[in-house]
Design a protein around this motif. Structure first.
Motif, PDB file in Angstrom:
ATOM      1  N   LYS A 105       0.809  -1.227   0.000  1.00 44.22           N
ATOM      2  CA  LYS A 105       0.000   0.000   0.000  1.00 44.22           C
ATOM      3  C   LYS A 105       0.844   1.279   0.000  1.00 44.22           C
ATOM      4  N   LEU A 106       2.161   1.132  -0.128  1.00 43.41           N
ATOM      5  CA  LEU A 106       3.066   2.285  -0.191  1.00 43.41           C
ATOM      6  C   LEU A 106       3.028   3.116   1.095  1.00 43.41           C
ATOM      7  N   LYS A 107       2.714   2.498   2.214  1.00 42.03           N
ATOM      8  CA  LYS A 107       2.697   3.215   3.487  1.00 42.03           C
ATOM      9  C   LYS A 107       3.122   2.286   4.605  1.00 42.03           C
ATOM     10  N   GLY A 108       3.646   2.870   5.675  1.00 45.44           N
ATOM     11  CA  GLY A 108       4.164   2.063   6.767  1.00 45.44           C
ATOM     12  C   GLY A 108       5.449   1.375   6.341  1.00 45.44           C
ATOM     13  N   PHE A 109       5.608   0.101   6.745  1.00 44.42           N
ATOM     14  CA  PHE A 109       6.737  -0.736   6.343  1.00 44.42           C
ATOM     15  C   PHE A 109       6.209  -1.597   5.196  1.00 44.42           C
ATOM     16  N   ILE A 258      13.604   5.041  -4.602  1.00 45.55           N
ATOM     17  CA  ILE A 258      12.759   3.882  -4.323  1.00 45.55           C
ATOM     18  C   ILE A 258      11.878   3.607  -5.539  1.00 45.55           C
ATOM     19  N   ALA A 259      11.811   2.351  -5.959  1.00 48.24           N
ATOM     20  CA  ALA A 259      11.046   2.002  -7.162  1.00 48.24           C
ATOM     21  C   ALA A 259       9.554   2.254  -6.987  1.00 48.24           C
ATOM     22  N   ASP A 260       8.992   1.847  -5.842  1.00 51.26           N
ATOM     23  CA  ASP A 260       7.561   2.044  -5.566  1.00 51.26           C
ATOM     24  C   ASP A 260       7.432   3.058  -4.433  1.00 51.26           C
ATOM     25  N   PHE A 261       6.930   4.256  -4.759  1.00 45.86           N
ATOM     26  CA  PHE A 261       6.904   5.327  -3.765  1.00 45.86           C
ATOM     27  C   PHE A 261       5.764   6.273  -4.114  1.00 45.86           C
ATOM     28  N   ALA A 262       4.881   6.516  -3.158  1.00 44.47           N
ATOM     29  CA  ALA A 262       3.628   7.216  -3.454  1.00 44.47           C
ATOM     30  C   ALA A 262       3.821   8.698  -3.732  1.00 44.47           C
ATOM     31  N   ILE A 263       4.704   9.337  -2.994  1.00 40.80           N
ATOM     32  CA  ILE A 263       4.869  10.781  -3.115  1.00 40.80           C
ATOM     33  C   ILE A 263       6.180  11.090  -3.828  1.00 40.80           C
ATOM     34  N   GLY A 264       6.558  12.364  -3.878  1.00 38.80           N
ATOM     35  CA  GLY A 264       7.808  12.719  -4.543  1.00 38.80           C
ATOM     36  C   GLY A 264       9.023  12.317  -3.736  1.00 38.80           C
ATOM     37  N   ALA A 265       9.002  12.669  -2.444  1.00 35.27           N
ATOM     38  CA  ALA A 265      10.143  12.367  -1.581  1.00 35.27           C
ATOM     39  C   ALA A 265       9.719  12.551  -0.134  1.00 35.27           C
ATOM     40  N   MET A 266      10.539  12.021   0.787  1.00 33.33           N
ATOM     41  CA  MET A 266      10.255  12.125   2.214  1.00 33.33           C
ATOM     42  C   MET A 266      11.542  12.402   2.964  1.00 33.33           C
ATOM     43  N   GLU A 267      11.476  13.391   3.875  1.00 35.20           N
ATOM     44  CA  GLU A 267      12.660  13.981   4.479  1.00 35.20           C
ATOM     45  C   GLU A 267      13.205  13.236   5.686  1.00 35.20           C
TER      46      GLU A 267
END
Length: 860
Positions: A105-109, A258-267
């Motif tokens: 689901k592209l969230k959590g782990f 990351i190949a599968d990633f929901a948003i643009g980036a995470m800090e």
């Protein structure tokens, strides 16, 4: 049906100070096991501890040596532990053993699929915790104010890379043949900034001038694609240190694609995760637009290492405090690293314009919007929190000056380091540094939604020139607001004598004000908002607007002012406060324009008029108008790169050739076809800057063979940027069956879920495609709602599917569908889309005949 429980934040009778967590992901079964010992402080007498936990099975819990009873609540995403005796006050340890799922689901782990250079499909394990998904990887106090330190150990296959926020301090082989990797203790930080990655990666590395180790991790065999981002990061960290007067506090920082990633980036602090196309730059196949995009996103995420990570908002209500600032600071960074991008002019087009468009709607929201349940957070990751937030900061920066701004930021970051802050804390620091009433002025911009339009007229009495400025809330539909909105508006005014230096500055604190122009030469034009820095629109009288047009034609008016002038005029026309014909007339003054960003904004506005005209019989006339307007600049830039040209020249070439190709300009279409065939055959590779324009033209104006060849490009390319470039234009096909095939392809396993929305966007650019997209979404909603469960993706899908309709009759149908099929992450977007449909319909009804008449007669 049980009544939904009212959201409440966690009780803080017990608070964490350190998590010692060990996680063992299984990359085949897609599960993980975990254990953690949390050092806590018991602040009040209690037998109960409540923390966040979701999609996790907790096998056991102990407080010191006392075993607790476990109660899970999936609605509130909490785990409650009840112990037989009162917990002793002071420090204690909470120990847990648990298991979870590496979800898709592209969230959590979660798991991410990739292909090795040998063609083998494998999976890695990665994290995305913002805003409230750390609880899906470990039971924790998953609220930004509940800061703690973290000691992380990952137990992974011996041939996999294991990364977390901090450097590795030890590793050893386990009895089962796995590798146990332990990381140094993090600084005190919020749970949403914790991160881990397990997979196969190459990397490039370097150190900045302060010795901070920087690594950019890439897919195997693609290390060279990380070089550009590495160079940006090496320049950016020292720049921020100097600008803020505060050094980056960790010994290393990793940037990973990351190949599968929901948003643009995470800090994530020390381990920044990116969608591949937001980080990787191929020396041969990446466009200038992509390089600039990567530079901005790297600058944005590194700014968060100070704004968000070092100092964190107290609750999600203050989300803008980090996002608005990072969205402003990223432009400072890119301007420093790449002055050739003229990035502040692009800010007006990319950030300010988008913010004003959204904020003019009745279903906008204030920059600071109360957030209760964390599920509400996804809805405010939008152009208000980011773009309007950044625009307000830019206006503030201009008003108080750079020296006071930097001094205030240093004071704020130093005072609240490793702590949480409220918006007012920042205002107070900036007020103290500048001596200006920052809180009083800026609260009018953060606490109420919308922005003003300044009505400006000039009078001449007894030889004295004067300006009268009146503010009112700008509404996208042109209607007067019944609410008593009023802003404190920093205003600068320039004139023809010196377009770059204001001759008058003030803060408009009332509804109306009259300003003397006695010092301005007779006949000189006068303009508000030089540099288009103010977060407002300007509605000039006809006489004042006419006086500015020659300064547009001869470009004596600076680029940001030329951009802002037509952007305001277009917004006023769409609101019915001016005529769309006036937009077309004024656009003719831009035929000699040489600035990429001015053309980009003008093209965007003309494309909106073209979209409306799709529903009339004069769409070909609009194409003809665009061809005439863009032909001269296309002739100037040509098809071939010139010696010593800037990235903006390449971007301008791509823009104007795309406009001409889509409008059916015969020579452009033929040249695009020829170059595409040479590219496909291997005779001559197509320049990366031209690919979007050429791909779009050949799909829109070509036949099935062109489409099939472009599909081969998608299938054979290993570059994420190239795949997305193709996906964005596949939907330009005209045949109904082909359109439906594209929509089916978008949700197939050949397209990553985060990229599918790009495909839908291309389809929805035509009348037929728009209707078929909406029908497809309805028919496949069950699958789509699972695919796009991550809130931001769902909201984008819904927006793309419905916002560009021009017929009001579709609104009841859409309402009925979402009544039966709720989309909570998109509820605000749905209401905003209804407004956009109404605006489109009103513009069509109001201006279609006048536009048709003008287009029939004009010869440019």
């Amino acid at each position: 049906m049980a009544e939904k429980k009212e959201f409440q934040r966690l009780p803080l009778k017990v608070v964490p100070s350190n998590y010692n967590v060990t996680l063992t992901p299984d990359l085949t079964a897609f599960t993980f096991t975990g254990s953690e010992t949390i050092t806590v402080e018991v602040k009040e007498k209690t037998r109960v501890i409540a923390i966040n936990s979701a999609d996790i099975e907790i096998q056991s819990v102990k407080f010191n040596d006392m075993t607790g009873e476990i109660k899970m609540d999936s609605d509130t995403e909490t785990a409650t532990f009840t112990f037989p005796d009162m917990l002793p006050l002071g420090q204690g340890t909470l120990s847990l053993v648990f298991t979870g799922c590496l979800n898709d689901k592209l969230k959590g782990f979660y798991r991410s699929k990739y292909t090795t250079p040998a063609g083998e499909e494998r999976h890695g394990a990665v994290t995305q915790f913002e805003a409230t998904d750390a609880r899906r990887a470990l039971p924790c106090w998953d609220e930004p104010a509940c800061k703690a330190t973290f000691d992380v150990t990952l137990v992974v296959p011996k041939n996999r890379v294991a990364l977390s926020n901090m450097p590795v301090i030890s590793e050893c082989k386990t009895e089962s043949g796995l590798r146990s990797v332990s990381f140094a203790r993090t600084p005190i930080m919020s749970t949403y900034l914790l991160a881990f990655v397990v997979g196969e990666y190459d990397f490039v590395e370097g150190r900045d001038s302060d010795g901070v180790l920087i690594r950019v991790y890439t897919p195997l065999g693609k290390a060279e694609q990380g070089t550009f981002a590495l160079e940006v990061a090496k320049k950016t960290l020292p720049f921020y240190k100097e600008y803020f007067g505060v050094a980056y506090t960790l010994p290393k920082i990793d940037l990973i694609g990351i190949a599968d990633f929901a948003i643009g980036a995470m800090e994530n602090w020390g381990l920044v995760t990116y969608r591949e196309r937001c980080l990787l730059v191929d020396p041969e196949n990446s466009s200038s637009v992509s390089k600039q995009y990567v530079a901005l996103i790297v600058g944005h995420e590194l700014a968060h290492q100070w704004f968000g990570n070092l100092v964190t908002m107290e609750w999600w209500t203050h989300l803008w405090l980090k996002e608005g600032f990072a969205s402003f600071i990223e432009y400072l960074c890119v301007d420093h690293c790449f002055p050739e991008f003229d990035i502040w002019t692009q800010f007006v087009n990319q950030d300010l314009s988008q913010a004003l468009d959204l904020d003019a709607l009745n279903n906008s929201h204030p920059i600071e919007v109360p957030v209760g349940h964390p599920a509400e957070v996804d809805e405010i990751f939008d152009a208000i929190s980011y773009n309007k937030g950044a625009s307000v900061i830019r206006m503030l920066h201009s008003w108080i000056g750079d020296e006071a701004f930097r001094k205030g930021l240093n004071q704020y970051l130093s005072k609240f380091a490793y702590k949480n802050a409220f918006t007012e804390d920042l205002w107070d620091s900036l007020a103290e540094a500048s001596g200006k009433p920052v809180r009083e002025v800026l609260s009018t911009w953060t606490s109420q939604m919308g922005f003003p339009v300044l009505q400006v007229s000039e009078t001449l009495e007894d030889g004295h020139r004067a300006l009268t400025i009146t503010q009112s809330k700008f509404c996208a539909d042109g209607k007067s607001s019944e609410s008593d909105f009023q802003w404190m508006v920093p205003i600068d005014i320039t004139c023809a004598t010196n377009p770059l230096k204001p001759f008058y500055s003030t803060v408009l604190s009332s509804k109306s004000s009259t300003i003397s122009l006695d010092g301005v030469k007779a006949g000189d034009w006068v303009k508000l908002n030089p540099g288009t820095i103010g977060v407002y629109r300007v509605h000039y009288s006809s006489t004042m607007l006419d006086s500015l047009i020659p300064a547009v034609s001869n470009m004596s008016l600076p680029a940001r002012d030329r951009l802002g002038l037509q952007n305001d005029l277009f917004a006023l026309a769409k609101a019915g406060l001016s005529s769309s014909v006036d937009v077309l007339k004024v656009a003719e003054a831009y035929k000699s324009e040489n600035n990429y960003t001015v053309w980009s904004d003008l093209a965007s506005n003309l494309s909106t008029i073209s979209l409306i005209m799709q529903y009339t019989d004069c769409s070909p006339l609009m194409d003809s108008y665009n061809i005439k307007l863009f032909s001269d600049v296309a002739a100037r830039v040509g098809w071939e790169k010139k010696q010593g040209e800037s990235p903006l020249d390449a971007m301008l070439r791509a823009l104007v050739l795309s406009m001409l190709g889509h409008s059916g300009h015969t020579d452009t279409v033929q040249e695009a076809m020829s170059r595409f065939e040479q590219h496909i055959s291997g005779e001559k590779s197509l320049d990366a800057d031209l690919r979007s324009a050429v791909y779009g033209t050949v799909v829109k104006k070509g036949d099935k063979s062109h489409f099939d060849n472009l599909m081969k490009v998608y299938e054979t390319s290993e570059l994420s940027e190239e795949k997305v470039r193709v996906l964005r234009v596949l939907g330009y096909v005209k045949d109904e069956q082909q359109i439906n095939n594209v929509l089916q392809f978008a949700i197939s396993d050949k397209v990553r879920s985060q990229d599918a929305v790009s495909c839908f966007a291309g389809v929805a650019t035509s009348v037929l495609g728009r209707q078929l997209t909406w029908e497809f979404v309805q028919a496949n909603w069950k699958k789509l709602s699972i695919m796009f469960e991550k809130g931001s993706l769902q909201a984008r899908l819904v927006k793309i599917s419905i916002q560009d309709f021009v017929n009001r009759s579709i609104i009841p149908e859409i309402k009925e569908f979402f009544k039966k099929n709720p989309a909570p992450a998109a509820s605000r977007v749905i209401q905003q889309s209804f407004e956009n449909i109404e605006l489109n319909a009103a513009m069509l009804e109001r201006d279609r005949e006048a536009i048709k008449s003008y287009l029939t007669k004009t010869d440019l």
